[in-house]
Design a protein around this motif. Structure first.
Motif, PDB file in Angstrom:
ATOM      1  N   ILE A  36       0.851  -1.178   0.000  1.00  0.00           N
ATOM      2  CA  ILE A  36       0.000   0.000   0.000  1.00  0.00           C
ATOM      3  C   ILE A  36       0.890   1.232   0.000  1.00  0.00           C
ATOM      4  O   ILE A  36       1.721   1.401   0.905  1.00  0.00           O
ATOM      5  CB  ILE A  36      -0.942   0.025   1.219  1.00  0.00           C
ATOM      6  CG1 ILE A  36      -1.950  -1.118   1.138  1.00  0.00           C
ATOM      7  CG2 ILE A  36      -1.678   1.355   1.303  1.00  0.00           C
ATOM      8  CD1 ILE A  36      -2.920  -1.158   2.294  1.00  0.00           C
ATOM      9  N   ASP A  51       0.913  -5.787   6.947  1.00  0.00           N
ATOM     10  CA  ASP A  51      -0.159  -6.690   7.328  1.00  0.00           C
ATOM     11  C   ASP A  51      -0.389  -7.825   6.340  1.00  0.00           C
ATOM     12  O   ASP A  51       0.569  -8.345   5.782  1.00  0.00           O
ATOM     13  CB  ASP A  51      -1.425  -5.897   7.620  1.00  0.00           C
ATOM     14  CG  ASP A  51      -1.230  -5.012   8.845  1.00  0.00           C
ATOM     15  OD1 ASP A  51      -1.283  -5.553   9.943  1.00  0.00           O
ATOM     16  OD2 ASP A  51      -0.984  -3.822   8.661  1.00  0.00           O
ATOM     17  N   TYR A 104      -5.262  -4.262   7.136  1.00  0.00           N
ATOM     18  CA  TYR A 104      -4.226  -3.224   7.127  1.00  0.00           C
ATOM     19  C   TYR A 104      -4.291  -2.463   8.442  1.00  0.00           C
ATOM     20  O   TYR A 104      -5.301  -1.852   8.770  1.00  0.00           O
ATOM     21  CB  TYR A 104      -4.452  -2.277   5.947  1.00  0.00           C
ATOM     22  CG  TYR A 104      -3.439  -1.161   5.832  1.00  0.00           C
ATOM     23  CD1 TYR A 104      -2.135  -1.417   5.431  1.00  0.00           C
ATOM     24  CD2 TYR A 104      -3.802   0.145   6.129  1.00  0.00           C
ATOM     25  CE1 TYR A 104      -1.208  -0.402   5.311  1.00  0.00           C
ATOM     26  CE2 TYR A 104      -2.871   1.174   6.013  1.00  0.00           C
ATOM     27  CZ  TYR A 104      -1.577   0.897   5.604  1.00  0.00           C
ATOM     28  OH  TYR A 104      -0.668   1.901   5.483  1.00  0.00           O
TER      29      TYR A 104
END
Length: 235
Positions: free
Chosen positions: A13, A19, A40
């Motif tokens: 991301i 995560d 996340y």
């Protein structure tokens, strides 16, 4: 994504890994669909100095029996508009295939076959609140074999759609639709070879995260969820 158990993947991301992504195969529709459950927990959305937990699912499904056309002429325009796609009624399901980092229907995408990408169940700390999906912004198309190919990809459902005729790996941008339809079109290039040998690798999208009614923050760059970047997590 090429991890056999569908669990030990990582998520990218905005340029950094965080995560988890858990992949499952959903057969409840009678056809193979892939669902990626994303967690996340690396951002503080409400400025309370505590990271919040964002969860959502990305679903990849497919259909066939769809009619399609494009405005290309033999040996002519390489990119343009004028494509049309009408989904089968009733919708004809088809198994989605995942080979390495490529989504297809039988390893490839043939004329009249459609992949559908959707984002579902957006929650922050277990609550939906005001969270909104911002739409899809881009996708990457990849040849599955050979060179000198000619493929047609049509984006969306309806008429006057964006379409691209291409022979090498390419990227396409889309105007923030809530659902991303990518359909294989029949090329009119008489010299085309292996025209169906292609699949989808990356998709990009964004969303707005609202952790509580009085406070919100934009999760900038969530469009960086690039499936091709999901990889086996090292122990």
């Amino acid at each position: 994504m090429n991890n056999a158990d569908g669990v030990a993947n990582t998520l990218l991301i905005d340029g950094s890994a965080a995560d988890s992504v858990v992949r499952t195969l959903d057969t409840s529709s009678g056809f193979n669909q892939y669902v990626f459950a994303v967690t996340y927990s690396a951002a503080d959305f409400n400025s309370d100095a505590v990271n919040d937990t964002l969860t959502f699912n990305v679903r990849v499904s497919g259909s066939t029996g769809n009619t399609q056309s494009s405005g290309f002429v033999a040996g002519g325009v390489q990119t343009g508009t004028g494509g049309s796609v009408t989904l089968a009624d009733p919708l004809g399901g088809i198994n989605v295939s995942l080979e390495g980092t490529r989504f297809g229907t039988d390893g490839n995408i043939n004329a009249g076959q459609t992949l559908l990408f959707t984002v579902e169940d957006i929650l922050v700390n277990g609550s939906a609140l005001g969270n909104t999906f911002g739409g899809f912004t881009a996708a990457a198309l990849q040849q599955t074999s050979g060179t000198g190919n000619s493929h047609v990809a049509i984006v969306g459902v309806g008429t006057g759609l964006d379409a691209v005729e291409w022979g090498t790996n390419t990227g396409i941008t889309v105007a923030n639709p809530d659902q991303l339809y990518i359909t294989g079109g029949a090329t009119l290039n008489t010299g085309a070879t292996r025209q169906n040998n292609w699949a989808v690798t990356n998709i990009d999208f964004g969303m707005t995260v609202v952790p509580e009614p009085s406070s919100y923050a934009l999760l900038a760059g969530l469009a960086g969820l690039s499936f091709v970047m999901l990889r086996r997590r090292q122990a």
